[in-house]
Design a protein around this motif. Structure first.
Motif, PDB file in Angstrom:
ATOM      1  N   ARG A 119      34.037  50.815 -35.547  1.00  0.00           N
ATOM      2  CA  ARG A 119      33.681  52.106 -34.953  1.00  0.00           C
ATOM      3  C   ARG A 119      32.921  52.991 -35.945  1.00  0.00           C
ATOM      4  O   ARG A 119      31.997  53.704 -35.582  1.00  0.00           O
ATOM      5  CB  ARG A 119      34.940  52.825 -34.475  1.00  0.00           C
TER       6      ARG A 119
ATOM      7  N   ARG B 292      29.229  51.878 -36.042  1.00  0.00           N
ATOM      8  CA  ARG B 292      28.484  51.729 -34.802  1.00  0.00           C
ATOM      9  C   ARG B 292      27.257  52.635 -34.844  1.00  0.00           C
ATOM     10  O   ARG B 292      27.353  53.828 -35.119  1.00  0.00           O
ATOM     11  CB  ARG B 292      29.354  52.107 -33.605  1.00  0.00           C
ATOM     12  N   GLY B 293      26.102  52.069 -34.602  1.00  0.00           N
ATOM     13  CA  GLY B 293      24.859  52.821 -34.706  1.00  0.00           C
ATOM     14  C   GLY B 293      24.340  52.919 -36.122  1.00  0.00           C
ATOM     15  O   GLY B 293      23.232  53.406 -36.349  1.00  0.00           O
TER      16      GLY B 293
ATOM     17  N   SER C 267      25.821  46.941 -33.631  1.00  0.00           N
ATOM     18  CA  SER C 267      25.144  47.161 -32.357  1.00  0.00           C
ATOM     19  C   SER C 267      25.645  46.163 -31.330  1.00  0.00           C
ATOM     20  O   SER C 267      26.196  45.113 -31.663  1.00  0.00           O
ATOM     21  CB  SER C 267      23.630  47.016 -32.537  1.00  0.00           C
TER      22      SER C 267
ATOM     23  N   ASP D 135      17.991  47.511 -30.661  1.00  0.00           N
ATOM     24  CA  ASP D 135      18.120  47.788 -32.097  1.00  0.00           C
ATOM     25  C   ASP D 135      17.603  46.696 -33.019  1.00  0.00           C
ATOM     26  O   ASP D 135      17.564  46.890 -34.238  1.00  0.00           O
ATOM     27  CB  ASP D 135      19.600  48.049 -32.433  1.00  0.00           C
TER      28      ASP D 135
ATOM     29  N   ARG E  62      18.934  52.466 -23.256  1.00  0.00           N
ATOM     30  CA  ARG E  62      19.990  53.480 -23.235  1.00  0.00           C
ATOM     31  C   ARG E  62      19.482  54.870 -23.559  1.00  0.00           C
ATOM     32  O   ARG E  62      20.183  55.853 -23.347  1.00  0.00           O
ATOM     33  CB  ARG E  62      21.078  53.106 -24.249  1.00  0.00           C
TER      34      ARG E  62
ATOM     35  N   THR F  72      20.207  59.581 -22.343  1.00  0.00           N
ATOM     36  CA  THR F  72      20.591  60.606 -23.320  1.00  0.00           C
ATOM     37  C   THR F  72      19.540  61.705 -23.386  1.00  0.00           C
ATOM     38  O   THR F  72      19.873  62.890 -23.498  1.00  0.00           O
ATOM     39  CB  THR F  72      20.790  59.966 -24.701  1.00  0.00           C
TER      40      THR F  72
ATOM     41  N   GLY G 250      24.235  56.602 -30.196  1.00  0.00           N
ATOM     42  CA  GLY G 250      24.721  56.018 -28.954  1.00  0.00           C
ATOM     43  C   GLY G 250      24.395  56.834 -27.722  1.00  0.00           C
ATOM     44  O   GLY G 250      24.063  58.017 -27.789  1.00  0.00           O
ATOM     45  N   GLN G 251      24.468  56.164 -26.582  1.00  0.00           N
ATOM     46  CA  GLN G 251      24.202  56.818 -25.305  1.00  0.00           C
ATOM     47  C   GLN G 251      25.254  57.877 -25.025  1.00  0.00           C
ATOM     48  O   GLN G 251      26.437  57.659 -25.230  1.00  0.00           O
ATOM     49  CB  GLN G 251      24.201  55.779 -24.189  1.00  0.00           C
TER      50      GLN G 251
END
Length: 537
Positions: A123, A126-127, A131, A137, A470, A474, A523-524
């Motif tokens: 976590r 992430r990003g 991915s 990405d 995604r 956003t 992230g989205q």
């Protein structure tokens, strides 16, 4: 009186689109609601070779064809996140972040989401190196070490795809062999850029701002090895270990199995009358495109059989969209794009002005000027005012990245597009024009009140890629916030074109949001999630 649909379909993958195609052809009023880009998981698949009658096609092209077919039959589409469902009454109600929709029948086709492994650092990074989407990405890891986790079809296919970017792809599988068809596994073994580690699993990903190291455990010997790139480069870790159903919002009304899949009979009926489930979200033995489309056809057939019982609300006929003359050849816009532009912008009551500030380097203006020239052939509702970079009209501090479009109203810059808005971002660009110069998108009252209460100046920059499926969602939710609060400013930035922006904030995944030039989020995001982020600043 609000429109009541014969059927509302939640999800725009193969199952949902098939229901839409069959329903539209039967002259039913159909609405398809999709949170993400239309298409679901298959839209990310590089090659579909087992669909009957089609020798080979990309997943994205197959979905594009199905979507166009559904639209031609009069199906309505919206891209919003469903947050609540009321399925127990005769008229079913679906609540999204932007509004409410009613229907006599509901077809749930919302598919699956990626599973997480919950290893240390998953976590946190992430990003920032981890991915779940190689198309979105992969390009951020050119000439770097890439690790793919999984043993199935998706992991093998994505490992092959990622070899076009990475200098080396390491495929990590807990199983002693691949769990997909042997033909796919053989392609992996034949690729000299892929190293396969069977009987292995990731125990930790670590680094600083970006992921730089990965620890892998051999489950036979118990040995743990740490891998890092030469010169301490950042690494990419792509996880493809299966999926789980998106059924959280249904669990109090619909019967699920122990794994969260919706239980149906052979006619796709759930335990609730006139509520159906189709595709991968329902419990079944084979999850393939061909079974998904079969599910979708069966469900809508049940709707069609009882549709005459539904009271009819007359709606105006959709006017046929005239495609531009054949002698005006367009290179950038597909027929579907042209329809989208015309259908949305023809509703504007007056012409709107969009400012383009050119770059001082003429070569950098080529693509965006071509965009303008073709856009003007499609609609006369938008007028482009082209300015040089030394013009006094735009504040100097807004001219860091050029060329760029500026959308302004009442002498205030609302949104800056440091991007040629094609690919996934054309729709968000059209939405921005429509929302600023036409009618605002409806937002639930509690969310709208939270937006209006934000009382300090906040700048949001969103790094996107035209390939990202995604990003546009956003971008769209941020545009809604900007259009309802003058304190918020927004810039959409193509991270591939503007490499300095990408490097400055160590962006290795999109969408990437930079708030007030200091706080970074990946992230989205849904509308509520984005409001919460801005409220915390």
């Amino acid at each position: 009186m609000a429109k009541i649909y014969d059927a509302i379909i939640i999800g725009g993958g193969p199952a949902g689109l098939t229901s839409g195609i069959y329903g539209g052809r039967a002259k039913l009023n159909i609405l398809i609601i999709e949170k993400d880009e239309i298409g679901g998981q298959i839209s990310l698949t590089e090659e579909v070779a087992n669909y009957p009658g089609i020798f080979k096609i990309s997943g994205s092209q197959l979905i594009k064809n199905m979507r166009e077919q559904a639209k031609n039959f009069g199906v309505d589409f919206i891209k919003e996140k469903v947050i609540k469902v009321d399925l127990l009454n005769k008229i079913k109600k679906i609540t999204t972040e932007q509004g409410e929709y009613e229907g006599y029948n509901i077809i749930i086709a919302s598919g699956l989401i990626h599973k997480e492994l919950n290893f240390t650092g998953e976590r946190e990074y992430r990003g920032k190196g981890i991915s779940y989407c190689s198309i979105c990405d992969g390009e951020f890891f050119a000439d770097k070490d890439i690790f793919v986790v999984g043993a199935g079809y998706a992991a093998c296919e994505e490992a092959i795809f990622l070899t076009r970017y990475g200098k080396k792809v390491h495929l990590i599988a807990r199983e002693p062999e691949f769990t997909c068809a042997k033909t796919i596994g053989d392609k992996v073994f034949a690729n000299n850029k892929i190293e396969v580690l069977f009987n292995s699993e990731v125990v930790e990903v670590s680094g600083d701002k970006l992921a730089r190291k990965i620890k892998i455990k051999n489950n036979i010997s118990g040995e743990i090895k740490e891998y890092s790139s030469i010169n301490n480069e950042n690494i990419g870790v792509f996880i493809f270990v299966g999926q789980k159903p998106k059924t959280e919002i249904y669990k109090d009304q619909i019967k699920l199995d122990e794994d969260g899949y919706i239980l149906t009979d052979e006619l796709m009926k759930t335990n609730i009358e006139k509520v159906f489930a189709v595709g991968d979200i329902r419990k079944k033995s084979l999850k393939q495109v061909v079974t998904a489309v079969a599910d979708g056809a069966i469900a809508i057939n049940q709707v069609e059989e009882v549709s005459d019982e539904n009271p009819r609300i007359e709606t105006s006929q959709v006017e046929e969209v005239k495609i531009i003359e054949e002698d005006k050849k367009l290179n950038l816009f597909s027929e579907d794009m042209i329809k989208n532009i015309k259908e949305n912008l023809e509703k504007l009551s007056e012409k709107t002005e969009i400012i383009l500030v050119k770059s001082s380097i003429e070569e950098e203006n080529k693509n965006i000027l071509e965009f303008i020239n073709e856009f003007k052939q499609i609609t006369d509702k938008v007028q482009f005012n082209i300015l040089e970079s030394d013009n006094e009209v735009i504040d100097k501090k807004l001219l860091e990245r050029l060329p760029a479009f500026f959308l302004k109203k009442d002498n205030n810059i609302k949104i800056k597009y440091s991007i040629v808005p094609l690919g996934q971002e054309l729709e968000s660009f059209i939405d921005a024009i429509r929302e600023i110069y036409g009618e605002k998108i409806e937002v639930r009252e509690n969310l709208l009140n939270r937006i209006k209460k934000i009382d300090k100046k906040i700048n949001v920059k969103i790094g996107v890629s035209l390939k990202c499926t995604r990003c546009s969602q956003t971008v769209k939710v941020n545009q809604i916030i900007v259009n309802n609060n003058e304190n918020i400013s927004l810039e959409i930035i193509d991270v591939v074109t503007h490499k300095n922006f990408k490097t400055k904030y160590d962006i290795v995944g999109v969408p990437a949001m930079v708030i007030d030039d200091k706080n970074l989020y990946f992230g989205q995001m849904s509308l509520e999630e984005m409001i919460e982020i801005i409220e915390k600043q």
